[in-house]
Enzyme design. Structure first.
Site, short mmCIF file in Angstrom:
data_model
loop_
_atom_site.label_atom_id
_atom_site.label_comp_id
_atom_site.label_asym_id
_atom_site.label_seq_id
_atom_site.Cartn_x
_atom_site.Cartn_y
_atom_site.Cartn_z
CG HIS A 1 -8.75 -2.04 2.04
ND1 HIS A 1 -9.40 -2.65 3.38
CD2 HIS A 1 -9.35 -2.75 1.22
CE1 HIS A 1 -10.16 -3.58 2.89
NE2 HIS A 1 -10.21 -3.53 1.52
C1 UD1 Z 1 -9.06 -5.82 -3.08
C2 UD1 Z 1 -10.54 -6.43 -3.04
C3 UD1 Z 1 -11.31 -5.98 -1.72
C4 UD1 Z 1 -10.34 -6.39 -0.58
C5 UD1 Z 1 -9.01 -6.06 -0.61
C6 UD1 Z 1 -8.09 -6.44 0.40
C7 UD1 Z 1 -11.80 -6.29 -5.36
C8 UD1 Z 1 -12.63 -5.52 -6.04
N1 UD1 Z 1 -11.31 -5.69 -4.07
O1 UD1 Z 1 -9.06 -4.59 -3.11
O2 UD1 Z 1 -12.49 -6.62 -1.77
O3 UD1 Z 1 -11.19 -6.12 0.69
O4 UD1 Z 1 -8.31 -6.48 -1.77
O5 UD1 Z 1 -6.81 -5.92 0.48
O6 UD1 Z 1 -11.22 -7.34 -5.52
N2 UD1 Z 1 -1.28 -3.29 -4.44
C9 UD1 Z 1 -0.10 -3.57 -4.19
N3 UD1 Z 1 0.40 -5.08 -3.91
C10 UD1 Z 1 -0.48 -5.81 -4.12
C11 UD1 Z 1 -1.86 -5.64 -4.27
C12 UD1 Z 1 -2.05 -4.58 -4.86
O7 UD1 Z 1 0.89 -2.76 -4.31
O8 UD1 Z 1 0.01 -7.27 -3.94
C13 UD1 Z 1 -1.95 -2.10 -4.82
C14 UD1 Z 1 -1.81 -1.76 -6.44
O9 UD1 Z 1 -1.48 -0.27 -6.38
C15 UD1 Z 1 -3.18 -1.90 -6.57
C16 UD1 Z 1 -3.99 -1.47 -5.27
O10 UD1 Z 1 -3.07 -1.91 -4.34
O11 UD1 Z 1 -3.57 -1.06 -7.83
C17 UD1 Z 1 -5.52 -2.06 -5.19
O12 UD1 Z 1 -5.38 -3.65 -5.23
P1 UD1 Z 1 -6.49 -4.30 -5.88
O13 UD1 Z 1 -6.51 -5.85 -5.84
O14 UD1 Z 1 -7.09 -3.67 -7.02
O15 UD1 Z 1 -7.66 -4.04 -4.87
P2 UD1 Z 1 -7.46 -3.70 -3.13
O16 UD1 Z 1 -7.95 -2.38 -3.02
O17 UD1 Z 1 -6.47 -4.38 -2.59
#
Ligand code: UD1
Length: 394
Positions: free
Chosen positions: A231
């Protein structure tokens, strides 16, 4: 007050919440009032709610509902919404876990808050001038990848700089923190709360039969399988890198079927780059939705091999003595390599495949369990916190 926001936070808080319940059960006259705040950084049921249910984690009374956004907006939004919550409840301790944006956002707010001392009821805090703000405790402190292009590395360094108590999982963290000028007296080597949670749930997980193991339409995983998670933006945001990693899975899968639960970001990019369809057409590759904690743990425990870019999974595989190939150039968890079953290979296909086939040929390393990964980390943390509050020693 404990803060959670994103998926890897939930398993870390689960054992801490349980240790607080155990403490309260045996100290009925002086119980800990534990309030959980969810920032809403992760919000899909399969990225959040499912974990509360499976881990029997008390549902958060407060949800800041921040959702997804750029780093700056997400962090700022958490800060804006967290400040009034902190002022209203004025906890003695703000407990932070891990390295996600929710962690640093709440550390920043807690470190600069000014409680109204008249309003605040805690004896410990009234007695101490620093009681105008909460004690900040960081669980899983001191881990460093030395790669400042990782958002998590920035979050780790800054959260540690702002914390009063730093709970570490491995001894390398002590060296890292002292190098950054953090006094030795603030640092406590307590073990690993995520391994506590794993131990609490392992029996329950072993009784499960995940869908991929039951359903005949999937490849036969009875004789072993690989488990894959990816991821990190550095692995999944560029088509060339993601394509090369997927090609590795296509080479491994005829010999060892692979199960690949997809993070929302990864799924989106596989579709955007036109790779998703080719994976579904590959016989030995099973794509699934994000899995719950127990189902994933069940699959982890029996995996022949794991390929991942996650931090936590490097530790879980080391504890379970399952070979793990980490698809990153660096790791903030070096003990998993020096003592455990982890291989840091980067993203070069030749290196990934060579390591995978070495393991499949039975020539992988065996590994040991790191010190203090014994299921008692959360209990140690609660004992230290209670002692600090009771003695006003901070
Ligand atoms: C975040 C953490 C990372 C952790 C990861 C586990 C930070 C900087 N990063 O990254 O350290 O390893 O979580 O998953 O805090 N999205 C959904 N549904 C959700 C959440 C996210 O669809 O419930 C999608 C959205 O498109 C979003 C993308 O995932 O823009 C990224 O989510 P985000 O929380 O920004 O970062 P992660 O890549 O999940």
């Amino acid at each position: 007050m404990s803060i959670v926001g994103a998926r890897p936070n939930f398993m870390k808080l689960a054992s801490i919440a349980r240790a607080i319940e155990d403490y309260n059960a045996s100290n009925k006259n002086a119980t800990i009032d534990h309030l959980i705040v969810h920032t809403g950084q992760h919000y899909d049921d399969r990225m959040s709610l499912l974990f509360f249910e499976e881990l029997e984690l008390p549902k958060p009374k407060i949800n800041l509902n921040v959702g997804s956004a750029s780093h700056a907006i997400q962090t700022a939004e958490i800060m804006k919404r967290f400040e009034p919550v902190l002022l209203k409840h004025q906890p003695d301790v703000v407990l932070l876990v891990g390295d996600v944006n929710s962690t640093i956002a709440c550390a920043l707010v807690a470190s600069k808050i000014q409680y109204n001392s008249q309003q605040h009821g805690s004896t410990a805090q009234r007695q101490h001038s620093k009681g105008l703000r909460p004690l900040i405790a960081h669980v899983e402190a001191g881990l460093r990848s030395f790669d400042r292009n990782m958002p998590e590395e920035i979050n780790r360094i800054l959260t540690d700089a702002l914390s009063d108590l730093l709970f570490i999982t491995e001894e390398d963290a002590l060296v890292n923190l002292e190098r950054e000028g953090i006094p030795r007296g603030k640092i406590y080597f307590v073990g690993n709360v995520m391994i506590d949670t794993l131990l609490i749930n392992l029996k329950k997980a072993e009784h499960l039969k995940p869908l991929v193991m039951q359903n005949n339409s999937y490849p036969n995983v009875k004789n072993g399988y690989g488990l894959v998670t990816l991821h990190r933006p550095s692995n999944v945001d560029q088509p060339e890198t993601l394509n090369a990693l997927m090609d590795c899975l296509k080479v491994i899968s005829p010999r060892l079927p692979v199960i690949f639960p997809l993070h929302p970001r990864t799924k989106l990019n596989l579709e955007r780059f036109g790779i998703y369809q080719t994976l579904t057409e590959s016989n030995g590759i099973v794509l699934t939705e994000p899995l719950g904690y127990l189902e994933f743990l069940r699959l982890l425990k029996s995996a022949t091999l794991v390929l991942t870019d996650s931090g936590g999974i490097q530790e879980e595989t080391t504890f379970l003595k399952i070979p793990c190939i980490t698809l990153r150039e660096n790791t903030e968890r070096p003990v998993t390599i020096s003592i455990g079953t982890n291989y840091l290979v980067g993203t070069t296909p030749e290196k990934i495949l060579e390591t995978a086939f070495t393991i499949l040929d039975g020539r992988g390393k065996k590994g040991e369990i790191p010190p203090l990964w014994d299921g008692k980390a959360a209990q140690r943390i609660i004992e230290i916190l209670v002692n600090k509050i009771v003695t006003s020693d901070w």
